[in-house]
Design an enzyme around this catalytic site. Structure first.
Site, PDB file in Angstrom:
ATOM      1  N   ALA A 120       0.822  -1.209   0.000  1.00  0.00           N
ATOM      2  CA  ALA A 120       0.000   0.000   0.000  1.00  0.00           C
ATOM      3  C   ALA A 120       0.857   1.260   0.000  1.00  0.00           C
ATOM      4  CB  ALA A 120      -0.919   0.011   1.219  1.00  0.00           C
ATOM      5  N   GLU A 121       0.593   2.154  -0.953  1.00  0.00           N
ATOM      6  CA  GLU A 121       1.238   3.471  -0.997  1.00  0.00           C
ATOM      7  C   GLU A 121       0.128   4.486  -0.874  1.00  0.00           C
ATOM      8  OE1 GLU A 121       2.043   6.891  -1.754  1.00  0.00           O
ATOM      9  OE2 GLU A 121       2.399   6.390  -3.857  1.00  0.00           O
TER      10      GLU A 121
END
Length: 494
Positions: free
Chosen positions: A240-241
């Site tokens: 996840a970014e």
């Protein structure tokens, strides 16, 4: 692009600049998404059989095709995001740089190699190997609709995986073009390796629970939590970014003209819609006023529509307005801009000074052409304030010397730091990218990015018999005890 089963529901992609319709796309449901995953998995088996050389050749052919079609891709990016064409071309260049690196370095990073066996296992040949995870579901953003998702797509493909990509509903045309260009450039048996499904949040959720082996998501922390909940049901790994609230730190002996230039570009380029852009500036008191004047002068020269485009997501205008008004009500002042800067769909540059650290403008991601410039006692206080954020993505440091800048960089709790420039790491494909906290977890780009889409395997091969075998009941307890005691003594004195 490989065909995905038709959907009865459709949606329109519209220009953020004038609202005109750019294209109509299907809203793919769970069955269609699962079918895309199944087809990608079948193609991934053929992709694995192609070996390192075959995959490298196909990916470099795709890269060359994208290079030849740069204008076509950039025009699509520009139309759907509103960013100027020259910015879109730069984004496509970064796609080429990273795709080239991933294709050329996958074997070196992920190829099988020997590791030392150690004294206890001298009879074993020890090998470290990596295998693809399988099919990766990529859920992409709208602010950099080609570069950001390709940080997962290109590296996942290079690692030997299939990919199903769900682009943002604001930029489906970019996703479709990336997939169709891949199918056009590679041998027919790989055409369905990389496919696209389109739709809204429900389509992304369907992808996360469609049997993929990993999900790579870019977006808000709130949406990431929803995706994580879906992935948790099947223990599907998630990368996840989730954005940032990046700070730029300026020391008393820094080159103020260079720092101001970096602050303005980092805060205003792409209309401030950059996850690792500059949203906070902390300058030592002795140079704060001078730096503010330089930032205001440079920002005042920018013309929305030329220097940068409109806000791609219309709803973001309300966030920018709330942050700015809350900061001003709390005692900040604006040497440039103010409520009059909000002229939908554009936001003219806003510079805020003296913004309370507990205000939304300093704690939440603004994602607009707004920058807060606060004074600090010294660089130690600048580091403390920068690290106080819940986000931990990137940072920038300007000091009088590179040595001092590096020392400050090492104190910052961020995944990436540029010293003497802004976003310098973005164009270095060998460096990893990612953060912690509200910025997410996991890494894309570089060797870490390749490993993110592979599974490590330990292999031992027995080379010879002899000595004391500690994994056999035929070894006497006395012999085993002597071997263990020998090992104990070795480690007690080494």
């Amino acid at each position: 692009m490989p065909a995905v089963s038709p959907s009865d529901k459709t949606f329109e992609s519209r220009s953020p600049a004038d609202g005109s319709v750019l294209g109509t796309y299907p809203v793919h449901g769970p069955e269609e998404v699962r079918a895309a995953v199944v087809r990608s998995r079948a193609a991934a088996r053929r992709w694995a059989a192609a070996g390192w050389d075959g995959r490298r050749s196909a990916l470099l052919a795709w890269k060359r095709s994208l290079a030849r079609r740069m204008d076509e891709v950039a025009e699509t990016v520009s139309a759907e995001t509103g960013k100027p064409l020259h910015d879109a071309r730069t984004e496509v260049l970064l796609v080429l740089v990273h795709l080239d690196w991933a294709a050329r370095h996958a074997r070196r990073v992920l190829g099988r190699r020997r590791v030392p066996s150690g004294a206890t296992a001298l009879g074993q040949r020890a090998l470290l190997a990596y295998k693809p995870v399988g099919v990766v579901g990529v859920i992409g953003p709208w602010n950099y609709p080609a570069h950001t998702p390709m940080g997962s797509i290109g590296y996942a493909l290079a690692a030997g995986n299939g990919v199903v990509f769900k682009p943002s509903e604001l930029t489906p045309g970019v996703g479709k073009l990336l997939a169709s260009s891949f199918a056009d450039a590679v041998p027919p048996e790989f055409a369905e390796l990389f496919t696209v499904v389109t739709g809204f949040g429900a389509t992304g959720a369907a992808l996360a629970e469609a049997g993929v082996d990993k999900v790579a998501f870019t977006g808000s922390p709130g949406t990431a939590r929803k995706v994580a909940e879906v992935c948790a049901r099947s223990l599907t790994p998630l990368l996840a970014e989730c954005g940032g609230k990046d700070a730029l730190l300026v020391g008393a002996d820094a080159d103020l003209e260079a720092a101001a230039d970096a602050a303005v570009w980092g805060a205003m380029s792409n209309a401030g819609q950059t996850c690792a852009g500059v949203e906070r500036v902390y300058a030592v008191e002795s140079v704060h006023a001078d730096l503010v004047q330089r930032i205001v002068r440079k920002a005042r020269e920018l013309k929305p529509g030329e220097a940068y485009g409109p806000l791609t997501l219309p709803a973001q205008l309300a966030v920018v307005e709330r942050h700015m008004k809350d900061a001003l009500a709390a005692g900040a002042h604006a040497p440039l801009g103010g409520p009059e800067s909000l002229r939908s769909p554009f936001v003219h540059p806003v510079v805020l000074v003296g913004v309370p650290e507990d205000s939304a403008a300093m704690r939440e991601e603004t994602f607009g052409p707004v920058v807060a410039v606060n004074a600090v006692r010294d660089l130690d206080e600048a580091v403390e304030r920068a690290n106080a954020s819940a986000y931990s993505l990137g940072a920038t440091v300007f000091t009088g010397s590179r040595k001092e800048g590096l020392a400050v960089a090492e104190q910052l709790d961020t995944g990436s730091v540029s010293v003497g420039s802004v976003l310098g790491y973005a164009a270095v494909p060998g460096l990893p990218f990612g953060g912690a906290g509200e910025s997410g977890y996991g890494r894309i780009h570089g060797a870490e990015g390749l490993r993110a889409f592979a599974s490590a395997r330990a292999i031992t091969v027995k080379r010879f018999s002899g000595g004391t075998d500690l994994t056999s009941f035929s070894t006497s307890r006395e012999a085993a005890a002597r071997m263990v005691e020998l090992g104990r003594r070795l480690h007690a004195w080494r």
